[in-house]
Design a protein around this motif. Structure first.
Motif, PDB file in Angstrom:
ATOM      1  N   ASP A 185      47.558 -17.886 -19.718  1.00  0.00           N
ATOM      2  CA  ASP A 185      49.228 -17.910 -20.413  1.00  0.00           C
ATOM      3  C   ASP A 185      50.188 -16.553 -19.081  1.00  0.00           C
ATOM      4  N   ARG A 186      49.826 -15.973 -19.610  1.00  0.00           N
ATOM      5  CA  ARG A 186      50.489 -14.371 -19.184  1.00  0.00           C
ATOM      6  C   ARG A 186      49.335 -13.525 -17.990  1.00  0.00           C
ATOM      7  N   TYR A 187      49.727 -12.916 -17.108  1.00  0.00           N
ATOM      8  CA  TYR A 187      49.202 -12.002 -15.897  1.00  0.00           C
ATOM      9  C   TYR A 187      49.791 -10.551 -15.897  1.00  0.00           C
ATOM     10  N   ILE A 188      49.128  -9.597 -17.144  1.00  0.00           N
ATOM     11  CA  ILE A 188      50.648  -7.859 -16.657  1.00  0.00           C
ATOM     12  C   ILE A 188      49.305  -7.042 -16.074  1.00  0.00           C
ATOM     13  N   SER A 189      50.274  -6.094 -15.106  1.00  0.00           N
ATOM     14  CA  SER A 189      49.467  -5.183 -14.832  1.00  0.00           C
ATOM     15  C   SER A 189      50.301  -4.311 -14.418  1.00  0.00           C
ATOM     16  N   ALA A 190      50.382  -3.057 -14.793  1.00  0.00           N
ATOM     17  CA  ALA A 190      51.349  -2.155 -14.496  1.00  0.00           C
ATOM     18  C   ALA A 190      50.207  -0.768 -14.581  1.00  0.00           C
ATOM     19  N   GLY A 191      50.807  -0.089 -13.331  1.00  0.00           N
ATOM     20  CA  GLY A 191      50.459   0.897 -12.293  1.00  0.00           C
ATOM     21  C   GLY A 191      48.908   0.787 -12.174  1.00  0.00           C
ATOM     22  N   SER A 192      48.689  -0.053 -11.645  1.00  0.00           N
ATOM     23  CA  SER A 192      48.096  -0.361 -11.062  1.00  0.00           C
ATOM     24  C   SER A 192      47.154  -0.392  -9.386  1.00  0.00           C
ATOM     25  N   ILE A 193      48.292  -1.478  -8.945  1.00  0.00           N
ATOM     26  CA  ILE A 193      48.206  -1.788  -7.864  1.00  0.00           C
ATOM     27  C   ILE A 193      48.147  -0.991  -6.824  1.00  0.00           C
ATOM     28  N   GLU A 194      48.982   0.351  -6.902  1.00  0.00           N
ATOM     29  CA  GLU A 194      48.642   1.177  -5.709  1.00  0.00           C
ATOM     30  C   GLU A 194      47.525   1.335  -5.565  1.00  0.00           C
ATOM     31  N   TYR A 195      47.030   1.709  -6.339  1.00  0.00           N
ATOM     32  CA  TYR A 195      45.406   1.752  -5.765  1.00  0.00           C
ATOM     33  C   TYR A 195      44.570   0.879  -5.870  1.00  0.00           C
ATOM     34  N   TRP A 196      44.890  -0.202  -5.714  1.00  0.00           N
ATOM     35  CA  TRP A 196      44.245  -1.214  -4.744  1.00  0.00           C
ATOM     36  C   TRP A 196      44.266  -1.102  -3.239  1.00  0.00           C
ATOM     37  N   PRO A 197      43.174  -1.538  -3.021  1.00  0.00           N
ATOM     38  CA  PRO A 197      42.851  -1.358  -1.123  1.00  0.00           C
ATOM     39  C   PRO A 197      43.574  -2.799  -0.141  1.00  0.00           C
ATOM     40  N   ASP A 198      43.854  -3.491  -1.190  1.00  0.00           N
ATOM     41  CA  ASP A 198      44.372  -4.831  -0.324  1.00  0.00           C
ATOM     42  C   ASP A 198      45.124  -5.102  -2.062  1.00  0.00           C
ATOM     43  N   PRO A 199      46.808  -4.787  -1.951  1.00  0.00           N
ATOM     44  CA  PRO A 199      47.521  -5.792  -2.601  1.00  0.00           C
ATOM     45  C   PRO A 199      47.709  -7.110  -3.134  1.00  0.00           C
ATOM     46  N   GLN A 200      47.640  -7.382  -1.324  1.00  0.00           N
ATOM     47  CA  GLN A 200      47.718  -9.509  -1.394  1.00  0.00           C
ATOM     48  C   GLN A 200      46.549  -9.570  -1.799  1.00  0.00           C
ATOM     49  N   ARG A 201      44.978  -9.238  -2.390  1.00  0.00           N
ATOM     50  CA  ARG A 201      44.415  -9.736  -2.763  1.00  0.00           C
ATOM     51  C   ARG A 201      44.127  -9.863  -4.462  1.00  0.00           C
ATOM     52  N   GLY A 202      44.777  -8.901  -4.396  1.00  0.00           N
ATOM     53  CA  GLY A 202      45.425  -8.228  -6.157  1.00  0.00           C
ATOM     54  C   GLY A 202      45.839  -9.501  -6.643  1.00  0.00           C
ATOM     55  N   ILE A 203      47.287  -9.308  -5.884  1.00  0.00           N
ATOM     56  CA  ILE A 203      48.096 -10.725  -6.247  1.00  0.00           C
ATOM     57  C   ILE A 203      47.554 -11.926  -6.413  1.00  0.00           C
ATOM     58  N   LYS A 204      46.714 -12.471  -4.844  1.00  0.00           N
ATOM     59  CA  LYS A 204      45.844 -14.007  -5.112  1.00  0.00           C
ATOM     60  C   LYS A 204      45.402 -14.079  -6.087  1.00  0.00           C
ATOM     61  N   GLU A 205      44.749 -12.563  -6.791  1.00  0.00           N
ATOM     62  CA  GLU A 205      43.864 -13.139  -7.932  1.00  0.00           C
ATOM     63  C   GLU A 205      44.347 -13.465  -8.922  1.00  0.00           C
ATOM     64  N   ALA A 206      45.704 -12.987  -9.014  1.00  0.00           N
ATOM     65  CA  ALA A 206      46.802 -12.132 -10.557  1.00  0.00           C
ATOM     66  C   ALA A 206      47.247 -14.921 -10.333  1.00  0.00           C
ATOM     67  N   TYR A 207      47.291 -15.106  -9.296  1.00  0.00           N
ATOM     68  CA  TYR A 207      47.487 -17.080  -8.717  1.00  0.00           C
ATOM     69  C   TYR A 207      46.446 -17.630 -10.165  1.00  0.00           C
ATOM     70  N   ARG A 208      45.216 -17.512  -9.563  1.00  0.00           N
ATOM     71  CA  ARG A 208      43.865 -18.008  -9.315  1.00  0.00           C
ATOM     72  C   ARG A 208      43.766 -17.850 -11.117  1.00  0.00           C
ATOM     73  N   VAL A 209      43.675 -16.874 -12.041  1.00  0.00           N
ATOM     74  CA  VAL A 209      43.685 -16.746 -12.926  1.00  0.00           C
ATOM     75  C   VAL A 209      44.851 -17.474 -14.041  1.00  0.00           C
ATOM     76  N   LEU A 210      46.050 -17.681 -13.409  1.00  0.00           N
ATOM     77  CA  LEU A 210      46.804 -18.160 -14.686  1.00  0.00           C
ATOM     78  C   LEU A 210      47.245 -19.898 -14.748  1.00  0.00           C
ATOM     79  N   LYS A 211      47.007 -20.168 -16.052  1.00  0.00           N
ATOM     80  CA  LYS A 211      47.378 -21.744 -15.899  1.00  0.00           C
ATOM     81  C   LYS A 211      48.777 -21.520 -15.462  1.00  0.00           C
ATOM     82  N   ILE A 212      48.715 -24.011 -15.248  1.00  0.00           N
ATOM     83  CA  ILE A 212      50.050 -23.617 -14.754  1.00  0.00           C
ATOM     84  C   ILE A 212      51.483 -23.582 -15.415  1.00  0.00           C
ATOM     85  N   GLY A 213      52.833 -23.094 -14.575  1.00  0.00           N
ATOM     86  CA  GLY A 213      53.599 -22.484 -15.046  1.00  0.00           C
ATOM     87  C   GLY A 213      53.029 -20.775 -16.429  1.00  0.00           C
ATOM     88  N   GLY A 214      51.973 -20.560 -15.834  1.00  0.00           N
ATOM     89  CA  GLY A 214      52.035 -18.825 -16.341  1.00  0.00           C
ATOM     90  C   GLY A 214      52.548 -18.211 -15.510  1.00  0.00           C
TER      91      GLY A 214
END
Length: 345
Positions: A185-214
């Motif tokens: 229902d909720r994806y939360i990430s704090a203080g992590s994106i700064e270490y991701w080699p590919d931020p867009q891929r991480g945010i794409k994964e956030a979209y995938r794991v959420l339910k519709i309306g999440g």
């Protein structure tokens, strides 16, 4: 269309028919001097600005591209970040958080996540020592929360926190999450994106794991405008600009994308040095299934061997650059104590 929620009218300036947040240092071009456009609806406490839609000239962020030569970001690599936190985990909660990520900031940043039900399923990606998770379990049953991080040393600290005993705690990669599609229902990430080699891929994964309306809530750094702070930020890790967050979310497929600015109280709203925790970005998943965004191979594969000398050089230089940002909040605290209230610092 994205919407930016700022502190109030004092954070906005209208320049030549365009609306700019004060202190961001926009110059009408991206990092390479090229102009690109993104339409953003800026919401403010000033009724004269409410509902105004302006066409902004903003930097054009890239999807899955190498770091610019001027921004090596030596700790924006998974292996370097792993070892960086091997040592940082020892003092993280007691030395780092008090200067960059306080309980008040955490609660303010989590507010847009809209954690309204204790039965929600929540994933805390890059949850580390569980400091952010402590704010989540105020609103959600701990048994429904999963903490994921690539650092076993950070997660060991989370396991020691009594309120998190019922949380699921797993090691994993923010760019390749071990959750099924339409899971949370909720994806939360704090203080992590700064270490991701590919931020867009991480945010794409956030979209995938959420339910519709999440809803996804990503809390992270903001890029400095002061030259010396820019230098050390570029040497250390990823400091995105606010408009980059918006573009990454929108490209992943999120709707109703919003930004809320946060920062330590003793900074008095100053953002020129950048902030390790400078904004809370939220977006809603409008449809079930995977993100419509298609990406190529990963920017970085941890299974591939790394030259040990290259690794050591990147780690040492990046860690030394990070020391600057340990000192900045101390410097700002001293200014807050010395400069009379109501005067700029």
């Amino acid at each position: 269309m994205a919407s930016s929620m700022l502190y109030g009218a004092e954070n906005l300036a209208i320049i030549r028919g365009r609306a700019y947040p004060n202190g961001l240092g926009f110059n009408g071009s991206d990092l390479h001097g090229k102009k690109s456009f993104l339409k953003i609806n800026l919401a403010s406490g000033n009724s004269n600005l409410r509902g105004i839609s302006k066409r902004l000239i903003v930097p054009k962020c890239s999807v899955s591209v190498p770091r610019p030569a001027s921004q090596p970001r030596f700790i924006q690599h998974k292996k370097e970040a792993f070892w960086f936190y091997r040592f940082l985990s020892i003092v993280y909660d007691h030395v780092i958080n008090p200067g960059h990520w306080t309980e008040d900031m955490r609660d303010e940043a989590l507010e847009p996540a809209d954690l309204y039900s204790r039965d929600m399923i929540v994933v805390d990606v890059g949850g580390g020592t569980g400091f952010t998770t402590l704010g989540i379990v105020k609103h959600v049953n701990a048994k429904n929360v999963t903490i994921l991080d690539q650092s076993p040393h950070q997660l060991a600290k989370a396991k020691q926190k009594e309120p998190l005993k019922e949380c699921k705690i797993i090691e994993g990669d923010a760019e390749d999450l071990p959750f099924k599609t339409d899971y949370a229902d909720r994806y939360i990430s704090a203080g992590s994106i700064e270490y991701w080699p590919d931020p867009q891929r991480g945010i794409k994964e956030a979209y995938r794991v959420l339910k519709i309306g999440g809803k996804a809530c990503l809390i992270g750094p903001v890029y400095p405008t002061y030259w010396l702070s820019r230098f050390f930020a570029d040497m250390w890790m990823l400091f995105p600009k606010e408009e980059e967050y918006i573009e990454w979310f929108e490209k992943a497929g999120f709707k109703d994308v919003k930004i809320k600015r946060i920062g330590p109280k003793w900074y008095r709203g100053v953002r020129r040095h950048g902030l390790i925790m400078g904004c809370s970005v939220t977006g809603v998943k409008p449809a079930s299934g995977d993100s419509p965004l298609q990406l190529g191979p990963k920017v970085e594969d941890v299974r591939e061997p790394v030259n040990p000398l290259v690794f050591l050089a990147r780690f040492l230089v990046g860690a030394m650059a990070g020391i600057y940002y340990v000192l900045v909040p101390v410097y700002m605290w001293l200014k807050d104590q010395i400069v009379p209230k109501g005067q700029p610092i």
